[in-house]
Design a protein around this motif. Structure first.
Motif, PDB file in Angstrom:
ATOM      1  N   ASN A 154       5.189  31.346  41.155  1.00  0.00           N
ATOM      2  CA  ASN A 154       6.508  31.555  40.542  1.00  0.00           C
ATOM      3  C   ASN A 154       7.366  32.549  41.316  1.00  0.00           C
ATOM      4  OD1 ASN A 154       5.253  33.918  39.803  1.00  0.00           O
ATOM      5  ND2 ASN A 154       6.304  34.031  37.828  1.00  0.00           N
ATOM      6  N   ARG A 182      -4.360  40.102  30.300  1.00  0.00           N
ATOM      7  CA  ARG A 182      -3.632  39.902  31.550  1.00  0.00           C
ATOM      8  C   ARG A 182      -4.389  40.616  32.668  1.00  0.00           C
ATOM      9  NH1 ARG A 182      -0.824  37.287  34.529  1.00  0.00           N
ATOM     10  NH2 ARG A 182       1.326  37.686  35.077  1.00  0.00           N
ATOM     11  N   LYS A 216      10.755  28.406  38.248  1.00  0.00           N
ATOM     12  CA  LYS A 216      10.302  29.021  36.995  1.00  0.00           C
ATOM     13  C   LYS A 216       9.977  27.884  36.032  1.00  0.00           C
ATOM     14  CE  LYS A 216      11.396  33.128  38.594  1.00  0.00           C
ATOM     15  NZ  LYS A 216      10.529  33.455  39.713  1.00  0.00           N
ATOM     16  N   GLU A 247       1.435  31.616  28.367  1.00  0.00           N
ATOM     17  CA  GLU A 247       0.910  32.991  28.468  1.00  0.00           C
ATOM     18  C   GLU A 247       0.654  33.557  27.079  1.00  0.00           C
ATOM     19  OE1 GLU A 247       2.127  36.004  31.718  1.00  0.00           O
ATOM     20  OE2 GLU A 247       3.909  34.833  31.266  1.00  0.00           O
ATOM     21  N   GLN A 248       1.607  33.291  26.190  1.00  0.00           N
ATOM     22  CA  GLN A 248       1.490  33.798  24.824  1.00  0.00           C
ATOM     23  C   GLN A 248       0.271  33.178  24.125  1.00  0.00           C
ATOM     24  OE1 GLN A 248       3.206  36.286  23.757  1.00  0.00           O
ATOM     25  NE2 GLN A 248       2.186  36.211  21.749  1.00  0.00           N
ATOM     26  N   ARG A 291       5.691  28.343  31.009  1.00  0.00           N
ATOM     27  CA  ARG A 291       4.873  29.522  31.315  1.00  0.00           C
ATOM     28  C   ARG A 291       4.842  30.540  30.162  1.00  0.00           C
ATOM     29  NH1 ARG A 291       3.626  33.054  36.350  1.00  0.00           N
ATOM     30  NH2 ARG A 291       3.052  34.985  35.340  1.00  0.00           N
ATOM     31  N   GLY A 292       6.008  30.847  29.622  1.00  0.00           N
ATOM     32  CA  GLY A 292       6.077  31.867  28.559  1.00  0.00           C
ATOM     33  C   GLY A 292       5.179  31.501  27.381  1.00  0.00           C
TER      34      GLY A 292
END
Ligand SMILES: Cc1cc2nc3c(=O)[nH]c(=O)nc-3n(C[C@H](O)[C@H](O)[C@H](O)COP(=O)(O)OP(=O)(O)OC[C@H]3O[C@@H](n4cnc5c(N)ncnc54)[C@H](O)[C@@H]3O)c2cc1C
Length: 548
Positions: A157, A182, A164, A172-173, A168-169
């Motif tokens: 990224n 992480r 982007k 990750e969450q 992804r957000g």
């Protein structure tokens, strides 16, 4: 131009290791003549050799040996197709460009297998790992990273401002929701956790070994398969050169170095009379040196791929949707985070009991923080048979430390370059426990988290199979793995250090013959193999040059 018939060093196989080694030796030994003999062709500058999807298209082409394994009882008697570069650059012309190192205990186990040879421990290899990389973040720890090597190592990224990926957000969450921490620098000894996915693509172009390590001053013959290593002497046999498949001989004044890769190096040794005496006598091959371990401990990062259907794909969440048509999204593998996880201690201990793993090996595997599975979510279907219109993502879950061991030997026709491969994947309790656990975690992340509940609808199973869900039993997951699990094209370990070669990579019991490729890995390393292998080759070049 006339081809040389006598040189100082012959390197058999111009793949990742062969090209890098030739280049490094040329630099250290400028007055020595070095010849690389590669069975495949020069891939040339064609665009297809360069892009990620071009690389996929090369699978099954003239640049791929495309080996078929024997039917494998542990995977529903299926035959597996093993992609294996047949070209200058070898696997690096076809591969996905992912870059990661293993954990320090992975390499420390190498040193232990060599009676404490510190050169092959994590600390011993670290300077060589650093030599290979130009880490993108120049503020990163100089203790762990290199900044002027041939490969630009960068998270996907960060490669382009516009690369982007929109999932992804939430992804990750979702990993955070299931308790994965992480990991900000997976190169700092430990892979465990959720980290960026690193690659060595540069502006959407791959860096095959023959371009990353310049071959100026090295003689290279492509389309030149070697059929045998030639030996002389009755006491300790000495490698004197090679016989090409056209019958011509080429002699080496100093060394023959085999870099044919994990699947072919043991085959060449066996064909040349180095291996298990009973196998050789069955095939009427005169014995040069008894080395029963040749071809016996091969392994791969066995894996399961799964596909997940996106809820409301019109939002533009995966490749194939027009929102993701910027070429930056395919400047490398369309993925951005790597989840590396261990096993709960009770599951791990039970599996080790079942496999009878004891002593130092058991203790090492039980160390907190060991990683047994890696999961990547790729924002594209990748495989034929699944829609590539932006409605599907693909999950790859692989065993980082497989303990099942396969076997490589000669095929029926002993002159055939195709080895007989019995992969034996997924035969230990540890491999079963780890991959089932890993797949269960993927199901939980994709189908059982708040973070992804508005994004992922269901698993899309391969044709003829029922979808897996978070309710699926271990048995159902295991059956799925047996039905469709595959190798990740990370073959390693068929001529391991300690058994087939010594710590100087010299083939045991013979003179002037070395091996330098992924076959020498004595036990698996958690990361994808390239980064480790380039480090091994850098160290091998120093060892060979020092003994010249
Ligand atoms: C599809 C695919 C994707 C991959 N993705 C990744 C990734 O993302 N990250 C990663 O770290 N690793 C990846 N890998 C693995 C990586 O490419 C290999 O680990 C690496 O190429 C192994 O290097 P090697 O030198 O051992 O063998 P190779 O690179 O395979 O080279 C061996 C060479 O020897 C030649 N040869 C063999 N026998 C003879 C003979 N008798 N005479 C002459 N020549 C011979 C072969 O033609 C070949 O060119 C991938 C591999 C594949 C196939």
């Amino acid at each position: 131009m006339e081809e040389p018939t006598v040189v100082d060093y012959i390197i058999v196989g111009g793949g990742l290791s062969g090209c890098a080694l030739a280049s490094l030796l040329r630099r250290s030994l400028p007055n020595s003549s070095i010849l690389v003999l590669e069975a495949g062709q020069d891939p040339g500058p064609e665009h297809d050799v360069v892009t990620i999807f071009g690389g996929f298209a090369l699978q099954g082409s003239a640049l791929d040996w495309h080996f078929q394994t024997a039917p494998t009882p542990s995977t529903a008697n299926r035959t597996h197709t093993l992609v294996h570069g047949k070209t200058l650059g070898g696997g690096t012309v076809l591969n996905y460009g992912g870059w990661s190192r293993g954990d320090d205990p992975d390499y420390d186990a190498w040193a232990a297998r060599l009676g404490g040879d510190a050169r092959w421990s994590y600390a011993g290899l670290l300077p060589y790992f650093k030599r290979t990389e130009s880490f993108y973040d120049t503020n990163a720890s100089a203790e762990k990273h290199g900044f002027d090597g041939p490969f630009k190592v960068i998270p996907t990224n960060a490669s382009h401002a516009s690369r982007k990926y929109p999932l992804r957000g939430p992804l990750e969450q979702a990993w955070k929701e299931v308790g994965l921490r992480r990991n900000l620098d997976p190169f700092a000894n430990r892979l465990a956790g959720l980290s960026d996915f690193y690659e060595i693509w540069e502006d959407g172009k791959r860096r095959p070994s023959h371009l990353a390590y310049p071959l100026d001053g090295v003689s290279v013959r492509t389309s030149t398969p070697v059929s045998q290593i030639l030996f002389e002497g009755d006491g300790t046999p000495k490698a004197t050169g090679v016989k090409l498949s056209n019958g011509q001989a080429v002699n080496a004044r100093k060394q023959v170095i085999i870099s044919g890769g994990t699947l072919q190096t043991p085959r060449l040794l066996l064909r040349s009379g180095v291996g298990d005496p009973s196998v050789l006598s069955e095939r009427n091959i005169p014995l040069v040196q008894a080395l029963p371990s040749v071809g016996q401990q091969y392994y791969d990062h066995f894996a399961l791929y799964q596909w997940f259907k996106i809820k409301d794909p019109s939002r533009g969440l995966a490749l194939g949707h027009p929102n993701l048509s910027d070429p930056a999204f395919v400047a490398g593998m369309p993925t951005d985070v790597s989840a590396n996880e261990g096993l709960p201690r009770d599951i791990l201990a039970k599996a080790l009991d079942e496999d009878g793993v004891v002593g130092a090996e058991r203790e090492a595997l039980l160390q907190p923080g060991r990683v047994f599975v890696e999961t990547l979510i790729v924002y594209h279907a990748l495989a034929p048979g699944f829609p590539s219109d932006g409605s599907v993502v693909c999950a790859s879950t692989l065993l980082t430390l497989p303990s099942s061991r396969g076997r490589i030997s000669l095929s029926q026709d002993i002159e055939s370059p195709t080895p007989h491969i019995e992969p034996n994947y997924f035969t230990t309790a540890l491999d079963r426990a780890a991959l089932i656990h890993g797949v269960r975690r993927v199901l939980k992340v994709m189908l059982g988290t708040e973070a992804l509940k508005d994004y992922i609808e269901t698993e899309l199973p391969p044709p003829g199979l029922a979808p897996l869900t978070i309710e699926s039993s271990d048995k159902e997951i295991e059956e799925r793995i047996r039905a469709v699990g595959v190798a990740h094209h990370h073959a390693m370990g068929s001529c391991p250090m300690g058994k087939v070669v010594d710590g100087d990579l010299r083939v045991k019991g013979v003179q002037n013959l070395r091996i330098c490729d992924a076959s020498v890995f004595p036990n698996p390393v958690g990361g994808h193999p390239m980064a480790s292998l380039y480090g091994v080759v850098e160290q091998a070049a120093d060892i060979i040059a020092a003994s010249a």
